[in-house]
Scaffold this motif. Structure first.
Motif, short mmCIF file in Angstrom:
data_model
loop_
_atom_site.label_atom_id
_atom_site.label_comp_id
_atom_site.label_asym_id
_atom_site.label_seq_id
_atom_site.Cartn_x
_atom_site.Cartn_y
_atom_site.Cartn_z
N LEU A 59 4.46 -10.21 45.52
CA LEU A 59 4.58 -11.58 44.99
C LEU A 59 5.41 -12.45 45.93
CD1 LEU A 59 5.12 -10.91 41.20
CD2 LEU A 59 3.24 -12.18 42.22
N GLY A 60 6.47 -11.91 46.47
CA GLY A 60 7.29 -12.65 47.43
C GLY A 60 6.50 -13.02 48.67
N ILE A 61 5.65 -12.09 49.15
CA ILE A 61 4.82 -12.38 50.31
C ILE A 61 3.85 -13.51 50.00
CG2 ILE A 61 2.95 -11.43 51.75
CD1 ILE A 61 4.46 -8.73 51.59
N GLY A 62 3.27 -13.49 48.81
CA GLY A 62 2.35 -14.57 48.40
C GLY A 62 3.03 -15.92 48.38
N LEU A 63 4.23 -15.96 47.86
CA LEU A 63 4.98 -17.22 47.82
C LEU A 63 5.33 -17.70 49.22
CD1 LEU A 63 7.31 -16.29 44.84
CD2 LEU A 63 5.54 -18.05 44.81
N LEU A 64 5.73 -16.78 50.08
CA LEU A 64 6.08 -17.14 51.45
C LEU A 64 4.85 -17.64 52.22
CD1 LEU A 64 8.20 -17.20 53.70
CD2 LEU A 64 7.59 -14.84 54.22
N LEU A 65 3.73 -16.94 52.10
CA LEU A 65 2.51 -17.39 52.77
C LEU A 65 2.08 -18.76 52.28
CD1 LEU A 65 0.32 -14.17 52.97
CD2 LEU A 65 1.28 -15.46 54.86
N SER A 66 2.18 -18.98 50.99
CA SER A 66 1.82 -20.28 50.43
C SER A 66 2.70 -21.38 51.01
CB SER A 66 1.94 -20.25 48.91
OG SER A 66 1.60 -21.50 48.36
N ALA A 67 3.99 -21.10 51.12
CA ALA A 67 4.92 -22.09 51.68
C ALA A 67 4.59 -22.39 53.14
CB ALA A 67 6.36 -21.59 51.56
N LEU A 68 4.26 -21.35 53.90
CA LEU A 68 3.96 -21.55 55.33
C LEU A 68 2.62 -22.24 55.56
CD1 LEU A 68 5.23 -18.12 56.72
CD2 LEU A 68 6.39 -20.35 56.81
N LEU A 69 1.67 -22.01 54.65
CA LEU A 69 0.34 -22.61 54.81
C LEU A 69 0.26 -24.03 54.27
CD1 LEU A 69 -1.93 -19.57 53.89
CD2 LEU A 69 -1.65 -20.62 56.14
N TRP A 70 1.20 -24.42 53.42
CA TRP A 70 1.15 -25.73 52.76
C TRP A 70 1.01 -26.90 53.74
CZ3 TRP A 70 0.44 -27.08 47.81
CH2 TRP A 70 0.69 -28.40 47.45
N PRO A 71 1.80 -26.95 54.82
CA PRO A 71 1.66 -28.09 55.74
C PRO A 71 0.32 -28.09 56.50
CG PRO A 71 3.72 -26.93 56.14
CD PRO A 71 2.93 -26.11 55.18
N ILE A 72 -0.30 -26.92 56.64
CA ILE A 72 -1.56 -26.82 57.36
C ILE A 72 -2.73 -27.24 56.48
CG2 ILE A 72 -3.12 -25.20 58.54
CD1 ILE A 72 -0.52 -23.55 59.15
N ASP A 73 -2.82 -26.63 55.29
CA ASP A 73 -3.91 -26.93 54.36
C ASP A 73 -3.47 -26.59 52.95
OD1 ASP A 73 -6.28 -27.31 53.01
OD2 ASP A 73 -7.44 -25.85 54.16
N ARG A 75 -5.06 -26.72 50.06
CA ARG A 75 -6.01 -25.93 49.27
C ARG A 75 -5.96 -24.45 49.66
NH1 ARG A 75 -11.07 -29.41 50.21
NH2 ARG A 75 -9.72 -31.13 50.75
N LEU A 76 -5.89 -24.18 50.95
CA LEU A 76 -5.78 -22.80 51.41
C LEU A 76 -4.48 -22.18 50.90
CD1 LEU A 76 -6.79 -20.45 53.14
CD2 LEU A 76 -5.60 -21.50 55.09
N SER A 77 -3.41 -22.94 50.93
CA SER A 77 -2.12 -22.47 50.45
C SER A 77 -2.19 -22.05 48.99
CB SER A 77 -1.08 -23.59 50.63
OG SER A 77 0.12 -23.25 49.99
N VAL A 80 -4.51 -18.87 48.57
CA VAL A 80 -3.82 -17.64 48.96
C VAL A 80 -2.81 -17.24 47.89
CG1 VAL A 80 -2.15 -16.69 50.62
CG2 VAL A 80 -4.18 -17.89 51.44
N LEU A 81 -2.07 -18.20 47.39
CA LEU A 81 -1.08 -17.93 46.35
C LEU A 81 -1.75 -17.35 45.10
CD1 LEU A 81 1.82 -18.08 45.28
CD2 LEU A 81 1.31 -20.41 44.53
N LEU A 82 -2.83 -17.96 44.65
CA LEU A 82 -3.51 -17.48 43.45
C LEU A 82 -4.09 -16.09 43.64
CD1 LEU A 82 -5.30 -20.70 42.17
CD2 LEU A 82 -3.36 -19.52 41.15
N ILE A 83 -4.70 -15.84 44.79
CA ILE A 83 -5.29 -14.53 45.04
C ILE A 83 -4.21 -13.44 45.05
CG2 ILE A 83 -6.42 -13.12 46.82
CD1 ILE A 83 -8.04 -15.70 47.51
N ILE A 84 -3.11 -13.69 45.73
CA ILE A 84 -2.05 -12.68 45.80
C ILE A 84 -1.37 -12.52 44.44
CG2 ILE A 84 0.20 -12.13 46.83
CD1 ILE A 84 -0.89 -13.19 49.47
N MET A 85 -1.18 -13.60 43.71
CA MET A 85 -0.57 -13.49 42.39
C MET A 85 -1.46 -12.69 41.44
SD MET A 85 1.25 -17.16 41.70
CE MET A 85 1.76 -16.72 40.06
N ILE A 86 -2.74 -12.96 41.45
CA ILE A 86 -3.67 -12.22 40.58
C ILE A 86 -3.66 -10.75 40.96
CG2 ILE A 86 -6.11 -11.89 40.01
CD1 ILE A 86 -6.35 -15.01 40.18
#
Length: 105
Positions: A59-73, A75-77, A80-86
Motif C-alpha cells: 500500500l505504501g508503494i502504491g501511494l508513493l508511485l501515485s505521488a511520483l506519477l501525479w505531476p506527469i499524468d 489519470r495514470l497516477s 496505478v493507485l487504484l490497481i495497487i490498492m485493490i
C-alpha cells in the motif's frame, strides 16, 4: 506545479511513509498494531505478521508511485493507485481468511 498538486504530493508522501513504517513494524512481529478482532483466531503470528506487513508496504508503494506519477499524468497516477490498492486489499482479505478464518471471524 499548482497548490492542489503540492498538497496531493505532500499527503501521499506522508501516507506512504506511514504505511512503510507500519508495514515494517508489523512485518517484524508487532502484530498488536492490528486490531484484536482481526487476529482473534490467529495461531501463526509470525507468518501472519510477515504477510500483513508486506501488504501494508505494498500500500505504501502504491501511494508513493501515485505521488511520483501525479505531476506527469494525473489519470495514470490514480489508475496505478487504484490497481495497487485493490491488489493489496484483496491480498489482505486472503491473509485474513487463511490466518483468522475470515475478516471479522
Amino acid at each position: 506545479m499548482d497548490t492542489g498538486s503540492l498538497i496531493y504530493l505532500a499527503v501521499m508522501l506522508f501516507s506512504s511513509v506511514l504505511f512503510f513504517i507500519l508495514g515494517y513494524f508489523i512485518y517484524n512481529g508487532k502484530t498488536d498494531l492490528i486490531h484484536d478482532y482481526h487476529q482473534k483466531n490467529v495461531t501463526d503470528f509470525k507468518g501472519y505478521g510477515r504477510k500483513m506487513g508486506l501488504a501494508m508496504i505494498l500500500l505504501g508503494i502504491g501511494l508513493l508511485l501515485s505521488a511520483l506519477l501525479w505531476p506527469i499524468d494525473m489519470r495514470l497516477s490514480v489508475a496505478v493507485l487504484l490497481i495497487i490498492m485493490i491488489a493489496a486489499f484483496v491480498w489482505i482479505y486472503f491473509i485474513q481468511k487463511r490466518y483468522n478464518g475470515g475478516v471479522f471471524s
